[in-house]
Design a protein around this motif. Structure first.
Motif, mmCIF file in Angstrom:
data_model
loop_
_atom_site.group_PDB
_atom_site.id
_atom_site.type_symbol
_atom_site.label_atom_id
_atom_site.label_comp_id
_atom_site.label_asym_id
_atom_site.label_seq_id
_atom_site.Cartn_x
_atom_site.Cartn_y
_atom_site.Cartn_z
ATOM 1 N N VAL A 34 0.931 -1.388 0.023
ATOM 2 C CA VAL A 34 0.257 0.042 0.401
ATOM 3 C C VAL A 34 0.945 1.205 0.248
ATOM 4 C CG1 VAL A 34 -1.742 -0.856 1.016
ATOM 5 C CG2 VAL A 34 0.160 -0.068 2.450
ATOM 6 N N ASN A 35 0.944 2.456 -0.335
ATOM 7 C CA ASN A 35 1.253 3.488 -0.286
ATOM 8 C C ASN A 35 0.126 5.161 -0.288
ATOM 9 O OD1 ASN A 35 1.207 2.541 -3.206
ATOM 10 N ND2 ASN A 35 0.625 4.497 -3.364
ATOM 11 N N ASP A 36 0.688 6.009 0.216
ATOM 12 C CA ASP A 36 0.023 6.801 0.969
ATOM 13 C C ASP A 36 -1.620 6.672 1.479
ATOM 14 O OD1 ASP A 36 1.686 9.147 -1.981
ATOM 15 O OD2 ASP A 36 1.401 7.115 -2.348
ATOM 16 N N VAL A 37 -1.332 6.283 2.497
ATOM 17 C CA VAL A 37 -1.911 5.968 3.958
ATOM 18 C C VAL A 37 -2.349 7.556 4.346
ATOM 19 C CG1 VAL A 37 -3.401 4.679 4.871
ATOM 20 C CG2 VAL A 37 -2.168 3.501 2.658
ATOM 21 N N TYR A 38 -3.586 8.059 4.225
ATOM 22 C CA TYR A 38 -3.349 9.099 5.350
ATOM 23 C C TYR A 38 -4.337 8.657 6.197
ATOM 24 C CZ TYR A 38 -0.925 11.282 1.647
ATOM 25 O OH TYR A 38 0.061 11.294 -0.068
ATOM 26 N N ILE A 39 -5.461 7.890 6.191
ATOM 27 C CA ILE A 39 -6.822 7.704 6.981
ATOM 28 C C ILE A 39 -6.959 6.192 7.175
ATOM 29 C CG2 ILE A 39 -7.634 10.115 6.471
ATOM 30 C CD1 ILE A 39 -9.681 7.716 4.675
ATOM 31 N N GLY A 40 -6.933 6.195 8.399
ATOM 32 C CA GLY A 40 -7.655 4.862 8.344
ATOM 33 C C GLY A 40 -9.034 3.836 8.704
ATOM 34 N N GLU A 41 -9.750 5.215 8.257
ATOM 35 C CA GLU A 41 -10.986 4.875 7.216
ATOM 36 C C GLU A 41 -11.127 4.127 6.490
ATOM 37 O OE1 GLU A 41 -11.313 9.275 7.773
ATOM 38 O OE2 GLU A 41 -10.609 7.389 9.366
ATOM 39 N N PRO A 213 19.755 -4.228 -14.160
ATOM 40 C CA PRO A 213 19.096 -5.020 -14.406
ATOM 41 C C PRO A 213 19.086 -6.337 -13.307
ATOM 42 C CG PRO A 213 21.590 -4.996 -15.174
ATOM 43 C CD PRO A 213 20.807 -3.731 -14.664
ATOM 44 N N ASP A 214 19.486 -6.020 -11.856
ATOM 45 C CA ASP A 214 19.562 -6.762 -10.924
ATOM 46 C C ASP A 214 18.419 -6.640 -10.276
ATOM 47 O OD1 ASP A 214 21.636 -8.568 -10.847
ATOM 48 O OD2 ASP A 214 23.214 -6.508 -10.354
ATOM 49 N N ILE A 215 17.421 -5.406 -10.527
ATOM 50 C CA ILE A 215 16.109 -5.012 -9.736
ATOM 51 C C ILE A 215 15.326 -6.517 -9.734
ATOM 52 C CG2 ILE A 215 14.246 -3.545 -9.145
ATOM 53 C CD1 ILE A 215 16.539 -1.094 -8.885
ATOM 54 N N ASP A 216 14.358 -7.030 -9.488
ATOM 55 C CA ASP A 216 13.534 -8.036 -9.823
ATOM 56 C C ASP A 216 11.762 -7.234 -9.841
ATOM 57 O OD1 ASP A 216 14.508 -10.596 -10.065
ATOM 58 O OD2 ASP A 216 15.309 -9.693 -8.276
ATOM 59 N N PHE A 217 11.758 -6.514 -8.717
ATOM 60 C CA PHE A 217 10.543 -5.602 -8.907
ATOM 61 C C PHE A 217 10.405 -4.601 -8.206
ATOM 62 C CE2 PHE A 217 10.095 -8.868 -6.467
ATOM 63 C CZ PHE A 217 8.511 -8.748 -5.296
ATOM 64 N N ILE A 218 9.804 -2.924 -8.440
ATOM 65 C CA ILE A 218 9.774 -2.320 -7.180
ATOM 66 C C ILE A 218 8.024 -2.321 -6.929
ATOM 67 C CG2 ILE A 218 10.358 0.360 -7.787
ATOM 68 C CD1 ILE A 218 12.071 -0.671 -9.126
ATOM 69 N N LEU A 219 8.135 -1.608 -5.448
ATOM 70 C CA LEU A 219 7.351 -1.821 -5.013
ATOM 71 C C LEU A 219 6.997 -0.214 -4.887
ATOM 72 C CD1 LEU A 219 6.999 -4.240 -2.148
ATOM 73 C CD2 LEU A 219 5.651 -4.050 -4.787
ATOM 74 N N GLY A 220 6.370 0.590 -5.549
ATOM 75 C CA GLY A 220 6.357 2.565 -5.610
ATOM 76 C C GLY A 220 4.590 2.591 -4.620
ATOM 77 N N GLY A 221 5.081 4.302 -4.794
ATOM 78 C CA GLY A 221 4.423 5.043 -4.190
ATOM 79 C C GLY A 221 4.284 5.922 -4.935
ATOM 80 N N HIS A 222 3.801 7.466 -4.176
ATOM 81 C CA HIS A 222 3.869 8.864 -4.854
ATOM 82 C C HIS A 222 3.035 8.823 -5.238
ATOM 83 C CE1 HIS A 222 4.734 12.583 -4.440
ATOM 84 N NE2 HIS A 222 5.054 13.111 -6.406
ATOM 85 N N GLU A 223 2.638 8.343 -6.631
ATOM 86 C CA GLU A 223 1.062 8.385 -7.672
ATOM 87 C C GLU A 223 0.198 8.024 -6.459
ATOM 88 O OE1 GLU A 223 4.571 8.696 -10.557
ATOM 89 O OE2 GLU A 223 4.200 7.820 -8.777
ATOM 90 N N HIS A 224 -1.252 8.388 -6.888
ATOM 91 C CA HIS A 224 -2.157 8.357 -6.361
ATOM 92 C C HIS A 224 -3.028 7.079 -6.361
ATOM 93 C CE1 HIS A 224 -2.316 11.329 -2.957
ATOM 94 N NE2 HIS A 224 -0.988 11.228 -2.794
ATOM 95 N N THR A 225 -2.572 6.572 -7.816
ATOM 96 C CA THR A 225 -4.030 5.215 -8.176
ATOM 97 C C THR A 225 -2.576 4.188 -8.913
ATOM 98 O OG1 THR A 225 -2.887 6.661 -10.612
ATOM 99 C CG2 THR A 225 -4.428 7.334 -9.975
ATOM 100 N N GLY A 226 -3.705 3.331 -9.010
ATOM 101 C CA GLY A 226 -2.880 1.737 -9.196
ATOM 102 C C GLY A 226 -2.435 1.908 -10.273
ATOM 103 N N GLN A 227 -1.417 1.266 -10.175
ATOM 104 C CA GLN A 227 -1.231 0.872 -11.835
ATOM 105 C C GLN A 227 0.122 0.223 -12.122
ATOM 106 O OE1 GLN A 227 1.235 5.583 -12.456
ATOM 107 N NE2 GLN A 227 -0.384 5.776 -10.846
ATOM 108 N N VAL A 228 0.532 0.259 -13.572
ATOM 109 C CA VAL A 228 1.882 -0.653 -13.703
ATOM 110 C C VAL A 228 2.440 -0.268 -14.590
ATOM 111 C CG1 VAL A 228 2.477 -3.211 -14.128
ATOM 112 C CG2 VAL A 228 0.518 -2.945 -12.693
ATOM 113 N N LYS A 238 2.039 0.260 -8.559
ATOM 114 C CA LYS A 238 1.695 0.844 -7.522
ATOM 115 C C LYS A 238 0.385 1.113 -6.892
ATOM 116 C CE LYS A 238 5.185 4.392 -9.050
ATOM 117 N NZ LYS A 238 5.229 5.763 -8.843
ATOM 118 N N ALA A 239 -0.422 1.031 -6.097
ATOM 119 C CA ALA A 239 -1.585 0.860 -5.577
ATOM 120 C C ALA A 239 -2.532 2.202 -4.835
ATOM 121 C CB ALA A 239 -1.502 0.494 -3.968
ATOM 122 N N ASP A 240 -3.476 1.867 -4.845
ATOM 123 C CA ASP A 240 -4.633 3.944 -4.994
ATOM 124 C C ASP A 240 -4.153 3.820 -3.679
ATOM 125 O OD1 ASP A 240 -6.827 3.901 -7.617
ATOM 126 O OD2 ASP A 240 -5.849 1.776 -6.886
#
Length: 497
Positions: A34-41, A213-228, A238-240
């Protein structure tokens, strides 16, 4: 490692890559992001919620070993963080069983002591390869990188954060250089799979994949929308924002080989809420209720009001005009402006009653959104408006929503000379370069050089910034006086080309 071209998608995709087999490994290993999480509800659209995330993580763990990671931006900004400085979010993620987090740019919004306290409060690990204390040393409790063995597979993990203007107590180096220097260290530590946990722009993530090339995958944030972002058989996911979704990366053994796949999971009502996590969120919401009182209806609207981030940061909007009008009315200014980045609701206010809680939730920074009023001349006003339109088509937190001034601009002209013709008042009167103008704007912009604005005329007002009216209060007062919210027409800032 296979290499191919970059494919960018804004929808959930599935991609695969491979790495050396390890016969002792389990059938599956999972990483939940998950990324960019500002609230709990949950949000007003019914999606999200820490309690659902906790349940999802537990369900996944029952299937296969699972690590939960957070790609930055969670301590700030939020309505609760105005008063509790992110303590509540740490408790949320402690309850959810978070394993790793990296800094987002908003982790540095308060003080060094606040960040140090939140790190110490965490039951999860923090990692950052490029952001250190001013003396060049990592914050206590933060590692530049880490390795973890999951069912016999050694994973290497690093975190990096985007570069921008930060307080003097934090020193962030170039993310590309940090990544390049960190990967050999992870390999030397025995990492068989290398995972990036990043809070940078998508284009930077793409560069990491292309250059390393040695990075297998990246889990990212900053943008607020789910994307690949797909590069051959490797990818960035990246997640929403606010855990409306989570990205699940699954490593699966097939005989003596492995594949890596990913999918986006929506956190909706089909996922039950974990009772213990829900109790933590409810306790903090109760504290907010005691502080602010119950929600109070202050006005009504007959149609939905768009308060999402992207339009406010790119162009004139009806709500931006409304807020600027409220500021001008409340301060008695000739011209009022507000940066789009000051408004953080990033949602729609639905038709019907509008509450004070909704307006408070638009303004999540405790001090920077206070409004200061001072005098400038027409020539300087033009310079500020030129800066506002300097990034045509790009999301820019410093884009100005305005009241009391109108102008045309041409995006094909050089930066600094994009305004075409004269600045005008709403009645068509020309604002002369030497005209004296009573001007109102956010304290962050006026005093902190926020978003690149330099306004020396505000120096005296900045000495009294704490007594400036809050933008939220000015908007609420304006709404109460009208009773019904009707957004002004567009046309103050006309893009002619």
């Amino acid at each position: 490692m296979l290499r191919a071209f970059v494919v960018i998608s804004l929808v959930a995709l599935t991609g695969c890559s491979s790495f050396a087999p390890r016969p002792s490994s389990p059938q599956e290993i999972q990483f939940l992001l998950v990324n960019d999480v500002y609230i709990g509800e949950p949000m007003e659209n019914g999606l999200g919620g820490i309690a659902r995330l906790t349940t999802l993580r537990r369900q996944l763990e029952e299937k296969a070993p699972t690590k939960l990671l957070l790609a930055g931006d969670f301590l700030f900004p939020s309505l609760l963080s105005k008063w509790y400085k992110g303590s509540q979010v740490i408790e949320y993620f402690n309850a959810a069983g978070l394993d790793y987090a990296t800094y987002g740019n908003h982790e540095f919004d308060d003080s060094r002591q606040t960040l140090a306290d939140r790190i110490a409060q965490s039951r999860f690990k923090w990692t950052s390869a490029n952001c250190m204390e001013a003396n060049g040393k990592p914050f206590p409790g933060v590692s530049p990188w880490d390795t973890v063995t999951i069912s016999g597979v050694r994973f290497g993990l690093f975190g990096v954060t985007l570069l921008q203007a930060y307080p003097r107590w934090i020193k962030c180096g170039n993310p590309d250089s940090a990544v390049h220097a960190t990967i050999p260290r992870l390999k030397a530590a025995g990492a068989e799979v290398i995972v990036g946990l990043t809070h940078v722009f998508r284009s930077e993530d793409s560069t990491f994949l292309a250059n390393e090339p040695d990075i297998d995958f990246i889990l990212g944030g900053h943008e607020h929308t789910g994307q690949v972002v797909q590069l051959g058989e490797r990818f960035v996911v990246k997640a929403d924002r606010n855990a409306q979704s989570a990205q699940l990366v699954t490593l699966t053994r097939h005989g003596r080989g492995w594949t890596i796949s990913h999918r986006l999971i929506r956190l909706d009502s089909t996922i039950a809420s974990d009772m213990a996590a829900a109790s933590v969120v409810r306790r903090w919401q109760d504290s907010l209720e005691k502080r602010l009182g119950p929600p109070e209806v202050i006005a009504t609207t007959s149609s939905d009001i768009d308060v999402t981030n992207n339009p406010l940061r790119r162009r004139e909007t009806g709500f931006g005009n409304y807020v600027a009008d409220a500021i001008r009315a409340g301060t008695g200014a000739d011209v009022a402006a507000t940066i789009g980045g000051a408004m953080r609701y990033d949602d729609e206010i639905p038709a019907g009653p509008i509450t004070n809680r909704q307006i408070e939730s638009i303004y999540l920074f405790p001090d920077e959104t206070r409004i200061l009023t001072f005098s400038i001349n027409g020539a300087r006003l033009r310079e500020l408006l030129e800066h506002s339109v300097s990034r045509a088509g790009a999301e820019f937190g410093g884009y100005l929503q305005v009241s009391g001034v109108e102008f045309d601009w041409d995006s094909t002209r050089p930066v600094g000379s994009r305004i075409v013709g004269e600045l005008r008042k709403a009645d068509g009167t020309v604002i002369a370069p030497d005209a004296s103008i009573k001007f109102s704007i956010n304290a962050y912009t006026a005093c902190d050089r926020g978003d690149g604005y330099v306004i020396p005329e505000s120096a005296d007002a900045c000495t009294r910034r704490g007594s400036g009216p809050r933008a939220a209060q000015l908007v609420m007062d304006y709404m109460r006086a009208a009773g019904t919210v009707t957004l002004p027409a567009l046309g103050r800032v006309r893009r002619i080309r």
